[in-house]
Write an enzyme that holds these catalytic residues in place. Structure first.
Site, PDB file in Angstrom:
ATOM      1  N   ALA A 184       0.795  -1.223   0.000  1.00 18.56           N
ATOM      2  CA  ALA A 184       0.000   0.000   0.000  1.00 18.56           C
ATOM      3  C   ALA A 184       0.831   1.278   0.000  1.00 18.56           C
ATOM      4  O   ALA A 184       0.574   2.200  -0.753  1.00 18.56           O
ATOM      5  CB  ALA A 184      -0.922  -0.037   1.213  1.00 18.56           C
ATOM      6  N   ARG A 185       1.841   1.316   0.853  1.00 14.87           N
ATOM      7  CA  ARG A 185       2.553   2.577   1.065  1.00 14.87           C
ATOM      8  C   ARG A 185       3.543   2.930  -0.039  1.00 14.87           C
ATOM      9  O   ARG A 185       4.085   4.030  -0.054  1.00 14.87           O
ATOM     10  CB  ARG A 185       3.309   2.505   2.382  1.00 14.87           C
ATOM     11  CG  ARG A 185       4.357   1.401   2.436  1.00 14.87           C
ATOM     12  CD  ARG A 185       4.826   1.200   3.864  1.00 14.87           C
ATOM     13  NE  ARG A 185       5.761   0.103   3.994  1.00 14.87           N
ATOM     14  CZ  ARG A 185       6.185  -0.366   5.164  1.00 14.87           C
ATOM     15  NH1 ARG A 185       5.736   0.168   6.282  1.00 14.87           N
ATOM     16  NH2 ARG A 185       7.036  -1.356   5.229  1.00 14.87           N
ATOM     17  N   GLU A 186       3.759   2.007  -0.968  1.00 17.27           N
ATOM     18  CA  GLU A 186       4.779   2.222  -2.000  1.00 17.27           C
ATOM     19  C   GLU A 186       4.172   3.001  -3.166  1.00 17.27           C
ATOM     20  O   GLU A 186       4.071   2.509  -4.293  1.00 17.27           O
ATOM     21  CB  GLU A 186       5.357   0.858  -2.407  1.00 17.27           C
ATOM     22  CG  GLU A 186       6.031   0.163  -1.233  1.00 17.27           C
ATOM     23  CD  GLU A 186       6.349  -1.315  -1.438  1.00 17.27           C
ATOM     24  OE1 GLU A 186       6.211  -1.821  -2.558  1.00 17.27           O
ATOM     25  OE2 GLU A 186       6.724  -1.970  -0.433  1.00 17.27           O
ATOM     26  N   ARG A 240       1.017  -1.295   4.779  1.00 18.30           N
ATOM     27  CA  ARG A 240       1.673  -2.130   3.754  1.00 18.30           C
ATOM     28  C   ARG A 240       0.726  -3.213   3.216  1.00 18.30           C
ATOM     29  O   ARG A 240       0.737  -3.548   2.039  1.00 18.30           O
ATOM     30  CB  ARG A 240       2.900  -2.784   4.401  1.00 18.30           C
ATOM     31  CG  ARG A 240       3.540  -3.935   3.633  1.00 18.30           C
ATOM     32  CD  ARG A 240       4.733  -4.432   4.414  1.00 18.30           C
ATOM     33  NE  ARG A 240       5.246  -5.701   3.932  1.00 18.30           N
ATOM     34  CZ  ARG A 240       6.267  -5.829   3.067  1.00 18.30           C
ATOM     35  NH1 ARG A 240       6.846  -4.757   2.592  1.00 18.30           N
ATOM     36  NH2 ARG A 240       6.693  -7.018   2.705  1.00 18.30           N
ATOM     37  N   ARG A 260       3.407 -12.282   0.487  1.00 14.51           N
ATOM     38  CA  ARG A 260       3.795 -13.494   1.214  1.00 14.51           C
ATOM     39  C   ARG A 260       2.669 -14.520   1.110  1.00 14.51           C
ATOM     40  O   ARG A 260       2.711 -15.548   1.748  1.00 14.51           O
ATOM     41  CB  ARG A 260       4.024 -13.203   2.718  1.00 14.51           C
ATOM     42  CG  ARG A 260       5.096 -12.185   3.031  1.00 14.51           C
ATOM     43  CD  ARG A 260       6.491 -12.719   2.747  1.00 14.51           C
ATOM     44  NE  ARG A 260       7.498 -11.714   3.095  1.00 14.51           N
ATOM     45  CZ  ARG A 260       7.862 -10.713   2.287  1.00 14.51           C
ATOM     46  NH1 ARG A 260       7.335 -10.596   1.077  1.00 14.51           N
ATOM     47  NH2 ARG A 260       8.774  -9.846   2.680  1.00 14.51           N
ATOM     48  N   HIS A 312       7.773  -2.387  -6.982  1.00  8.80           N
ATOM     49  CA  HIS A 312       7.681  -2.068  -5.549  1.00  8.80           C
ATOM     50  C   HIS A 312       8.609  -0.883  -5.261  1.00  8.80           C
ATOM     51  O   HIS A 312       9.274  -0.356  -6.125  1.00  8.80           O
ATOM     52  CB  HIS A 312       8.164  -3.259  -4.710  1.00  8.80           C
ATOM     53  CG  HIS A 312       7.237  -4.434  -4.665  1.00  8.80           C
ATOM     54  ND1 HIS A 312       6.631  -4.859  -3.502  1.00  8.80           N
ATOM     55  CD2 HIS A 312       6.825  -5.297  -5.622  1.00  8.80           C
ATOM     56  CE1 HIS A 312       5.897  -5.925  -3.749  1.00  8.80           C
ATOM     57  NE2 HIS A 312       5.992  -6.215  -5.034  1.00  8.80           N
ATOM     58  N   SER A 313       8.677  -0.524  -3.978  1.00  9.29           N
ATOM     59  CA  SER A 313       9.737   0.373  -3.525  1.00  9.29           C
ATOM     60  C   SER A 313      10.056  -0.013  -2.077  1.00  9.29           C
ATOM     61  O   SER A 313       9.189  -0.576  -1.409  1.00  9.29           O
ATOM     62  CB  SER A 313       9.306   1.835  -3.610  1.00  9.29           C
ATOM     63  OG  SER A 313       8.364   2.166  -2.624  1.00  9.29           O
ATOM     64  N   TYR A 314      11.236   0.174  -1.543  1.00  8.81           N
ATOM     65  CA  TYR A 314      12.230   0.991  -2.162  1.00  8.81           C
ATOM     66  C   TYR A 314      13.606   0.335  -2.003  1.00  8.81           C
ATOM     67  O   TYR A 314      13.730  -0.697  -1.327  1.00  8.81           O
ATOM     68  CB  TYR A 314      12.241   2.402  -1.508  1.00  8.81           C
ATOM     69  CG  TYR A 314      12.689   2.441  -0.052  1.00  8.81           C
ATOM     70  CD1 TYR A 314      14.029   2.661   0.269  1.00  8.81           C
ATOM     71  CD2 TYR A 314      11.776   2.248   0.973  1.00  8.81           C
ATOM     72  CE1 TYR A 314      14.446   2.694   1.590  1.00  8.81           C
ATOM     73  CE2 TYR A 314      12.192   2.272   2.296  1.00  8.81           C
ATOM     74  CZ  TYR A 314      13.519   2.491   2.596  1.00  8.81           C
ATOM     75  OH  TYR A 314      13.921   2.494   3.903  1.00  8.81           O
ATOM     76  N   GLU A 386      12.509  -2.680  -7.300  1.00 12.13           N
ATOM     77  CA  GLU A 386      12.358  -1.822  -6.105  1.00 12.13           C
ATOM     78  C   GLU A 386      12.851  -0.440  -6.499  1.00 12.13           C
ATOM     79  O   GLU A 386      14.046  -0.238  -6.705  1.00 12.13           O
ATOM     80  CB  GLU A 386      13.212  -2.355  -4.950  1.00 12.13           C
ATOM     81  CG  GLU A 386      12.826  -3.728  -4.439  1.00 12.13           C
ATOM     82  CD  GLU A 386      11.711  -3.705  -3.408  1.00 12.13           C
ATOM     83  OE1 GLU A 386      11.125  -2.628  -3.143  1.00 12.13           O
ATOM     84  OE2 GLU A 386      11.420  -4.780  -2.865  1.00 12.13           O
TER      85      GLU A 386
HETATM   86  O1  0X9 Z   1       9.655  -8.085   0.746  1.00  8.46           O
HETATM   87  C1  0X9 Z   1       9.055  -7.867  -0.298  1.00  8.46           C
HETATM   88  O2  0X9 Z   1       7.917  -8.252  -0.526  1.00  8.46           O
HETATM   89  C2  0X9 Z   1       9.758  -7.027  -1.380  1.00  8.46           C
HETATM   90  N1  0X9 Z   1      10.372  -5.870  -0.764  1.00  8.46           N
HETATM   91  S1  0X9 Z   1       9.438  -4.649  -0.188  1.00  8.46           S
HETATM   92  O3  0X9 Z   1      10.306  -3.724   0.518  1.00  8.46           O
HETATM   93  N2  0X9 Z   1       8.794  -3.856  -1.387  1.00  8.46           N
HETATM   94  O4  0X9 Z   1       8.423  -5.196   0.631  1.00  8.46           O
HETATM   95  C3  0X9 Z   1      10.832  -7.850  -2.036  1.00  8.46           C
HETATM   96  C4  0X9 Z   1      10.358  -9.115  -2.669  1.00  8.46           C
HETATM   97  C5  0X9 Z   1      11.451  -9.817  -3.394  1.00  8.46           C
HETATM   98  N3  0X9 Z   1      11.045 -11.107  -3.884  1.00  8.46           N
HETATM   99  C6  0X9 Z   1      11.071 -12.231  -3.133  1.00  8.46           C
HETATM  100  N4  0X9 Z   1      11.572 -12.256  -1.955  1.00  8.46           N
HETATM  101  N5  0X9 Z   1      10.597 -13.312  -3.688  1.00  8.46           N
HETATM  102 ZN    ZN Z   2       6.816  -3.835  -1.703  1.00 10.49          ZN
END
Ligand code: 0X9
Ligand code: ZN
Length: 432
Positions: A184-186, A240, A260, A312-314, A386
């Site tokens: 959300a926050r990105e 988020r 996730r 995504h960020s960041y 990112e």
């Molecule tokens: O953690 C995440 O979901 C992503 N970073 S964020 O800061 N935007 O939350 C990175 C995801 C990278 N991909 C995998 N880990 N599969």
């Molecule tokens: Zn993200």
């Protein structure tokens, strides 16, 4: 000037009411030894107390931590004990966030979206405005743009993809699937994805080669509920997750981390089973309608899909699988090559530096994410991009830097698209 003065007055008035981040401070900490990095990592595991806005993985690299007034002294004592140097970055995080929220609201009033023409790059747009823009594009470019309602968010917001073609009517072309606003926050993510849509549709002649043998399918706002929630107030700005509540032993917490929630090593490393955690994997895989929408898109297009790109960020990273394990896919060289094409193009354009590598090698494991899912489902190229940090929190580049960031991001996306098209020129689908 006038706007700034006005914001300050309104901001100060708004501060009279109790705010969640009142009294919070942001500190920059710089570890210089492995032991100090370790100590900070241990602190970061206590995420309720120490909110690490960024992490430090190598010595000399600084990290930012958000600290409430209650634990400020405790935090400083630990740092002093470990001899870790620190510096105050923001003495009133609540007020800074407030000003940002107000600025965005004011700009929205000053420059409302008319419902026709390109979305501007002078501010952030709401989910509703983005959907209105997609509708407008479909009406203005009926031969090259198709919209599809692909589902609804938990709160009932309409999720729409835009499919962009060159209008030649040829079916079965390879597909680049792109999405934004998982988190959300990105905010700079949907802004960049919308800009990319604008370039592909409205700047068609210049980008014709990107659409010659490929179609682009784009879902600009995956987590529409969370995205809207993060725009409500400074208290919710850092949201988020999604917004579906989960109650465990009488305690209700809102939302699941949609990144996730995918059923590929679901609840593996880097995902939480605590329903109040910001990386909560959900009560079960695909518990979130928004993740289901992306899953279905991945399967719908996997027989034609070459690149999946989730924005995504960041941190300025171009991340490829795997993100659930430190093992690398056999085709890591191909992935790396496409990532480098993006990073090099951005560097040449603006000087901004991206790191390219597997998610796990650059950020550590985070299982159950959409990039790994798309890759295992048959997209040979899959990336999480990112975008660069900005603002106080990293997730909040000011409205005034939207233009620069979305343009730079488009340069990277275009270069990755071009490299993918060169590498995979033949149609993947057999149903031609
Ligand atoms: O953690 C995440 O979901 C992503 N970073 S964020 O800061 N935007 O939350 C990175 C995801 C990278 N991909 C995998 N880990 N599969
Ligand atoms: Zn993200």
């Amino acid at each position: 000037m006038l706007i700034k003065a006005f914001l300050l007055v309104v901001g100060v008035v708004a501060l009279a009411s109790a705010e969640k981040y009142d009294g919070f401070k942001v500190f920059e900490v710089t570890p210089t030894t492995a032991e100090q990095i370790e100590a900070l990592t241990t602190l970061s595991e206590d995420a309720d107390k120490f909110d690490f806005l960024s992490r430090s993985r190598i010595s000399g690299e600084s990290a930012r931590v958000l600290i409430s007034s209650e634990i400020e002294n405790y935090f400083k004592t630990i740092l002093e004990q470990k001899n870790i140097s620190y510096k105050l970055e923001d003495a009133n995080f609540g007020r800074s966030l407030n000003i940002e929220i107000l600025e965005n609201r004011l700009l929205r009033q000053l420059k409302p979206y008319s419902g026709t023409g390109r979305l501007g790059t002078e501010r952030y747009y709401s989910h509703e405005e983005i959907n209105a823009y997609l509708d407008d594009l479909a009406a203005r470019y009926p031969s090259r743009v198709t919209l599809k309602v692909v589902g609804k968010s938990y709160e009932g917001r309409i999720l729409k993809t835009i499919t962009i073609t060159n209008g030649d009517g040829r079916l079965g072309k390879n597909v680049i699937l792109m999405d934004g606003a998982f988190h959300a926050r990105e905010w700079i993510s949907p802004a960049s994805v919308v800009y990319a849509i604008g370039e592909l549709v409205e700047n068609f002649e210049k980008n014709a080669e990107l659409l010659q043998d490929y179609d682009w399918v784009v879902l600009p706002v995956v987590n529409a509920d969370g995205y809207e929630y993060s725009q409500l107030s400074s208290n919710t700005r850092l949201w988020r997750k999604t917004r579906q509540p989960v109650t465990v032993r009488g305690r209700t917490c809102y939302g699941t981390d949609p990144n996730r929630n995918f059923d590929f090593h679901w609840l593996g490393k880097g995902a939480s089973s605590n329903h109040c955690s910001i990386t909560y994997a959900g009560p079960k895989a695909f518990s979130e309608p928004e993740a289901v929408v992306v899953r279905d898109l991945i399967h719908t297009y996997s027989n034609r899909g070459i690149m999946y790109l989730t924005v995504h960020s960041y941190g300025s990273y171009l991340l490829y699988p795997w993100g659930y394990t430190s093992a690398l896919p056999e085709t890591a060289d191909d992935l790396h090559e496409v990532g480098l094409a993006g990073a090099n193009a951005i560097r040449a354009y603006s000087g901004s530096r991206y790191s390219v590598g597997s998610s796990t090698s650059l950020l550590g494991e985070a299982a159950g994410a959409s990039d790994d899912y798309a890759f295992q489902a048959g997209f040979p190229i899959s990336f999480t991009m990112e975008l660069p940090r900005g603002g106080i929190y990293g997730f909040d580049p000011p409205a005034s830097s939207v233009d620069r960031l979305v343009k730079e991001t488009w340069v990277g996306i275009r270069a990755m698209g071009k490299r993918v098209i060169e590498k995979y020129p033949l149609a993947k689908s057999i149903n031609l």
